[in-house]
Design a protein around this motif. Structure first.
Motif, PDB file in Angstrom:
ATOM      1  N   GLN A 161       0.827  -1.207   0.000  1.00 34.92           N
ATOM      2  CA  GLN A 161       0.000   0.000   0.000  1.00 34.92           C
ATOM      3  C   GLN A 161       0.866   1.264   0.000  1.00 34.92           C
ATOM      4  O   GLN A 161       0.536   2.242  -0.682  1.00 34.92           O
ATOM      5  CB  GLN A 161      -0.917  -0.004   1.233  1.00 34.92           C
ATOM      6  CG  GLN A 161      -2.048  -1.026   1.150  1.00 34.92           C
ATOM      7  CD  GLN A 161      -2.917  -1.003   2.400  1.00 34.92           C
ATOM      8  OE1 GLN A 161      -2.420  -1.014   3.525  1.00 34.92           O
ATOM      9  NE2 GLN A 161      -4.214  -0.970   2.197  1.00 34.92           N
ATOM     10  N   PHE A 162       1.955   1.240   0.762  1.00 34.70           N
ATOM     11  CA  PHE A 162       2.871   2.384   0.750  1.00 34.70           C
ATOM     12  C   PHE A 162       3.453   2.591  -0.657  1.00 34.70           C
ATOM     13  O   PHE A 162       3.540   3.724  -1.144  1.00 34.70           O
ATOM     14  CB  PHE A 162       4.019   2.173   1.742  1.00 34.70           C
ATOM     15  CG  PHE A 162       3.689   2.582   3.153  1.00 34.70           C
ATOM     16  CD1 PHE A 162       3.472   3.912   3.462  1.00 34.70           C
ATOM     17  CD2 PHE A 162       3.593   1.645   4.176  1.00 34.70           C
ATOM     18  CE1 PHE A 162       3.178   4.310   4.758  1.00 34.70           C
ATOM     19  CE2 PHE A 162       3.286   2.034   5.472  1.00 34.70           C
ATOM     20  CZ  PHE A 162       3.077   3.366   5.767  1.00 34.70           C
ATOM     21  N   ASP A 163       3.859   1.504  -1.318  1.00 28.81           N
ATOM     22  CA  ASP A 163       4.408   1.626  -2.673  1.00 28.81           C
ATOM     23  C   ASP A 163       3.371   2.212  -3.624  1.00 28.81           C
ATOM     24  O   ASP A 163       3.692   3.066  -4.465  1.00 28.81           O
ATOM     25  CB  ASP A 163       4.867   0.245  -3.176  1.00 28.81           C
ATOM     26  CG  ASP A 163       6.096  -0.251  -2.446  1.00 28.81           C
ATOM     27  OD1 ASP A 163       6.790   0.586  -1.827  1.00 28.81           O
ATOM     28  OD2 ASP A 163       6.361  -1.471  -2.465  1.00 28.81           O
ATOM     29  N   GLN A 164       2.114   1.749  -3.513  1.00 26.98           N
ATOM     30  CA  GLN A 164       1.053   2.281  -4.365  1.00 26.98           C
ATOM     31  C   GLN A 164       0.851   3.774  -4.112  1.00 26.98           C
ATOM     32  O   GLN A 164       0.729   4.571  -5.052  1.00 26.98           O
ATOM     33  CB  GLN A 164      -0.251   1.517  -4.105  1.00 26.98           C
ATOM     34  CG  GLN A 164      -1.439   2.031  -4.920  1.00 26.98           C
ATOM     35  CD  GLN A 164      -2.741   1.361  -4.510  1.00 26.98           C
ATOM     36  OE1 GLN A 164      -2.775   0.494  -3.632  1.00 26.98           O
ATOM     37  NE2 GLN A 164      -3.827   1.753  -5.157  1.00 26.98           N
ATOM     38  N   TYR A 165       0.824   4.158  -2.841  1.00 26.68           N
ATOM     39  CA  TYR A 165       0.609   5.565  -2.486  1.00 26.68           C
ATOM     40  C   TYR A 165       1.757   6.437  -3.010  1.00 26.68           C
ATOM     41  O   TYR A 165       1.521   7.486  -3.630  1.00 26.68           O
ATOM     42  CB  TYR A 165       0.504   5.683  -0.967  1.00 26.68           C
ATOM     43  CG  TYR A 165       0.312   7.096  -0.463  1.00 26.68           C
ATOM     44  CD1 TYR A 165      -0.954   7.644  -0.336  1.00 26.68           C
ATOM     45  CD2 TYR A 165       1.416   7.878  -0.111  1.00 26.68           C
ATOM     46  CE1 TYR A 165      -1.130   8.940   0.134  1.00 26.68           C
ATOM     47  CE2 TYR A 165       1.242   9.175   0.352  1.00 26.68           C
ATOM     48  CZ  TYR A 165      -0.029   9.699   0.473  1.00 26.68           C
ATOM     49  OH  TYR A 165      -0.189  10.978   0.928  1.00 26.68           O
ATOM     50  N   MET A 166       2.988   6.020  -2.782  1.00 28.21           N
ATOM     51  CA  MET A 166       4.140   6.841  -3.173  1.00 28.21           C
ATOM     52  C   MET A 166       4.286   6.902  -4.685  1.00 28.21           C
ATOM     53  O   MET A 166       4.662   7.943  -5.237  1.00 28.21           O
ATOM     54  CB  MET A 166       5.407   6.291  -2.514  1.00 28.21           C
ATOM     55  CG  MET A 166       5.374   6.356  -0.994  1.00 28.21           C
ATOM     56  SD  MET A 166       6.858   5.703  -0.190  1.00 28.21           S
ATOM     57  CE  MET A 166       8.019   7.026  -0.505  1.00 28.21           C
ATOM     58  N   GLU A 167       3.972   5.809  -5.394  1.00 27.85           N
ATOM     59  CA  GLU A 167       4.045   5.829  -6.849  1.00 27.85           C
ATOM     60  C   GLU A 167       3.014   6.798  -7.416  1.00 27.85           C
ATOM     61  O   GLU A 167       3.314   7.582  -8.332  1.00 27.85           O
ATOM     62  CB  GLU A 167       3.808   4.414  -7.401  1.00 27.85           C
ATOM     63  CG  GLU A 167       3.891   4.326  -8.919  1.00 27.85           C
ATOM     64  CD  GLU A 167       5.253   4.737  -9.452  1.00 27.85           C
ATOM     65  OE1 GLU A 167       5.310   5.236 -10.591  1.00 27.85           O
ATOM     66  OE2 GLU A 167       6.258   4.560  -8.737  1.00 27.85           O
ATOM     67  N   ALA A 168       1.785   6.764  -6.874  1.00 24.31           N
ATOM     68  CA  ALA A 168       0.758   7.705  -7.334  1.00 24.31           C
ATOM     69  C   ALA A 168       1.170   9.147  -7.049  1.00 24.31           C
ATOM     70  O   ALA A 168       0.947  10.047  -7.872  1.00 24.31           O
ATOM     71  CB  ALA A 168      -0.571   7.386  -6.653  1.00 24.31           C
ATOM     72  N   GLU A 169       1.801   9.383  -5.894  1.00 25.43           N
ATOM     73  CA  GLU A 169       2.226  10.741  -5.554  1.00 25.43           C
ATOM     74  C   GLU A 169       3.361  11.196  -6.458  1.00 25.43           C
ATOM     75  O   GLU A 169       3.428  12.370  -6.856  1.00 25.43           O
ATOM     76  CB  GLU A 169       2.662  10.784  -4.090  1.00 25.43           C
ATOM     77  CG  GLU A 169       2.678  12.184  -3.481  1.00 25.43           C
ATOM     78  CD  GLU A 169       1.301  12.818  -3.479  1.00 25.43           C
ATOM     79  OE1 GLU A 169       1.194  13.949  -3.986  1.00 25.43           O
ATOM     80  OE2 GLU A 169       0.341  12.187  -2.996  1.00 25.43           O
ATOM     81  N   ARG A 170       4.253  10.280  -6.821  1.00 20.38           N
ATOM     82  CA  ARG A 170       5.336  10.644  -7.747  1.00 20.38           C
ATOM     83  C   ARG A 170       4.776  10.995  -9.117  1.00 20.38           C
ATOM     84  O   ARG A 170       5.277  11.904  -9.794  1.00 20.38           O
ATOM     85  CB  ARG A 170       6.347   9.511  -7.854  1.00 20.38           C
ATOM     86  CG  ARG A 170       7.182   9.307  -6.593  1.00 20.38           C
ATOM     87  CD  ARG A 170       8.332   8.352  -6.843  1.00 20.38           C
ATOM     88  NE  ARG A 170       9.064   8.070  -5.622  1.00 20.38           N
ATOM     89  CZ  ARG A 170       8.896   6.987  -4.885  1.00 20.38           C
ATOM     90  NH1 ARG A 170       8.005   6.069  -5.250  1.00 20.38           N
ATOM     91  NH2 ARG A 170       9.603   6.805  -3.780  1.00 20.38           N
ATOM     92  N   VAL A 171       3.763  10.255  -9.573  1.00 22.58           N
ATOM     93  CA  VAL A 171       3.128  10.571 -10.854  1.00 22.58           C
ATOM     94  C   VAL A 171       2.505  11.965 -10.794  1.00 22.58           C
ATOM     95  O   VAL A 171       2.651  12.777 -11.724  1.00 22.58           O
ATOM     96  CB  VAL A 171       2.062   9.501 -11.200  1.00 22.58           C
ATOM     97  CG1 VAL A 171       1.242   9.944 -12.413  1.00 22.58           C
ATOM     98  CG2 VAL A 171       2.713   8.161 -11.481  1.00 22.58           C
ATOM     99  N   GLN A 172       1.796  12.261  -9.698  1.00 22.57           N
ATOM    100  CA  GLN A 172       1.214  13.593  -9.544  1.00 22.57           C
ATOM    101  C   GLN A 172       2.292  14.672  -9.511  1.00 22.57           C
ATOM    102  O   GLN A 172       2.132  15.741 -10.099  1.00 22.57           O
ATOM    103  CB  GLN A 172       0.387  13.650  -8.256  1.00 22.57           C
ATOM    104  CG  GLN A 172      -0.913  12.867  -8.318  1.00 22.57           C
ATOM    105  CD  GLN A 172      -1.774  13.095  -7.075  1.00 22.57           C
ATOM    106  OE1 GLN A 172      -1.445  13.919  -6.234  1.00 22.57           O
ATOM    107  NE2 GLN A 172      -2.867  12.369  -6.978  1.00 22.57           N
TER     108      GLN A 172
END
Length: 462
Positions: A161-172
């Motif tokens: 879940q942390f990886d999913q959250y941080m990847e989405a934030e990096r895309v943003q």
């Protein structure tokens, strides 16, 4: 006289019309420019919010790692020393959870952050705390394989879940970076177009006014040309200044492109170092810790009469601890974990604590900046300190960190001085390259016998 007055009225009308057009042009240009600037400021604020969200998610993930590592060591060995990181993480969790959920940047990220916070709270209250309490009571079932599998499954789910959250934030963050760049370019183009149109309008009005005045003067003078039948003499010789200007602009564009390429390469290398250090910390280092704990447990289970076996185990435990320390030093040298989680000042203070020469850190700020600039600044400090330790024969090193419109780094030692910046292998080549990659300035003062002062200034770009 009437004709003259009529032409004066025409000249006045021309001036009024030109002034009105000029005012309209300026008003439209400034309106568009203010809109572009406001949009650019909004994009910059969104980028800062994304960076803050990434930092807070890293702190939250560190809480989970401390809980899992401390709990596992206590379950295996039963020693309360392993509960120190677990207790600290448990105490810090409520405040970190509030900061983490408050830093979200979108509804979807808010949903994921809520799930992560709920998962960590469930892991702590429903699994970790009951497990630690059971071990304290001496419940042997608490160290069973099923319990360990359940804990690993929960931690793996949380990390996913942390990886999913941080990847989405990096895309943003990438999208907001592109938007900020586009808005900045639009603002520059708008200003350039408005300026060019204003200059063109002024030039046209000037020519028209000049012709009207000259025509009026000629009519007042009887309409006779000054030199009938003669070609006007050329007063301004032709010039190739425009070509030279175009060539200069081409060289400037090449320099900017080279600067951007160097910065992108350094940022890419920094990202690789960060991933490598994390893999070492979460992979090989954790396995070595588990191995050392197992060896200690086996050592305690052996009777005192098995001297040869216990000596071999003691030696193996010592070797395992040495390997852990060396691996931790290696990971810290590649990319220190403190730099990712706590920022530049904490990472530099950790570097100072491990230096063989006494080092004092002086800092006047406590906020985070761009991860690429933080990484570059950290390794600039590390390289300057390394040079002082190896070559300066110093007994004290002072590090000054100051952040305003620029990041100022000053590393001062009381060594022998006399640094020759032109000598190859003086240890300053890496410093020069790092500073140049971020359009910074490097100056060195090193009088013989009076120590060395390295001053670096890095501009803060959004």
């Amino acid at each position: 006289m009437r004709g003259y007055r009529g032409r004066q009225l025409g000249l006045t009308r021309l001036t009024i019309v030109a002034s009105s057009l000029f005012a309209l042009l300026i008003g439209v240009a400034f309106t568009v420019l203010l809109w572009a600037i406001a949009d650019a400021n909004s994009s910059v604020s969104a980028r800062r919010a994304s960076r803050t969200a990434l930092v807070k998610s890293g702190s939250m993930e560190q809480i989970v790692l401390d809980l899992e590592t401390g709990q596992r060591g206590f379950v295996i060995t039963g020693k309360k020393d392993f509960l120190e990181p677990w207790t600290a993480a448990r105490k810090a969790f409520p405040a970190e959870a509030r900061r983490f959920t408050a830093s979200v940047t979108s509804p979807e990220q808010r949903r994921i952050a809520a799930e992560i916070t709920k998962g960590v709270r469930s892991y702590l209250n429903d699994y970790s705390v009951p497990l630690v309490d059971a071990v304290r009571r001496g419940d042997r079932a608490a160290s069973g394989a099923a319990v360990a599998v359940e804990g690993k499954r929960r931690v793996d789910d949380l990390r996913a879940q942390f990886d999913q959250y941080m990847e989405a934030e990096r895309v943003q963050l990438a999208e907001r970076t592109d938007a900020a760049g586009a808005n900045s370019r639009q603002a520059v183009i708008t200003a350039a177009v408005g300026l060019a149109a204003s200059i063109g309008l002024v030039a046209v009005v000037t020519v028209l006014q000049h012709r009207a005045v000259v025509a009026a003067g000629a009519r007042r003078g009887g309409g006779r040309p000054a030199a009938r039948g003669r070609r006007p003499r050329r007063r301004i010789p032709p010039s190739n200044v425009a070509e030279v200007g175009a060539l200069g602009e081409s060289f400037n564009s090449m320099a900017v492109s080279l600067q951007d390429s160097r910065r992108r390469i350094m940022e890419s290398v920094e990202a690789v170092h960060r991933r490598t250090a994390r893999d070492l910390h979460d992979g090989a280092q954790q396995r070595l810790v588990s191995l050392m704990i197992g060896l200690r447990l086996a050592r305690e289970m052996l009777p005192a009469t098995e001297t040869s076996v216990t000596e071999l185990l003691d030696q193996s435990i010592t070797n395992a601890q040495t390997a852990i320390d060396e691996l931790r030093e290696l990971a810290s040298g590649i990319y220190p974990l403190a730099l990712t989680v706590r920022g530049l000042v904490t990472a530099v203070e950790d570097l100072a604590s491990r230096c063989p020469v006494p080092v004092v850190v002086h800092s006047t700020y406590d906020r985070r900046i761009s991860s690429a600039v933080e990484s570059n600044a950290y390794f600039i400090v590390a390289e300057a300190v390394t040079n002082a330790v190896k070559h300066a024969e110093a007994s004290r090193i002072d590090i000054y960190l100051d952040l305003t419109e620029v990041l100022r780094i000053r590393v001062v030692d009381d060594g022998i001085g006399g640094v020759d910046t032109a000598t190859p292998g003086s240890g300053l080549t890496g410093l020069t390259d790092r500073v140049a990659a971020f359009d910074g300035k490097l100056s060195i003062e090193s009088p013989p016998g009076a120590g060395t002062a390295v001053l670096v200034q890095i501009p803060m770009g959004d």
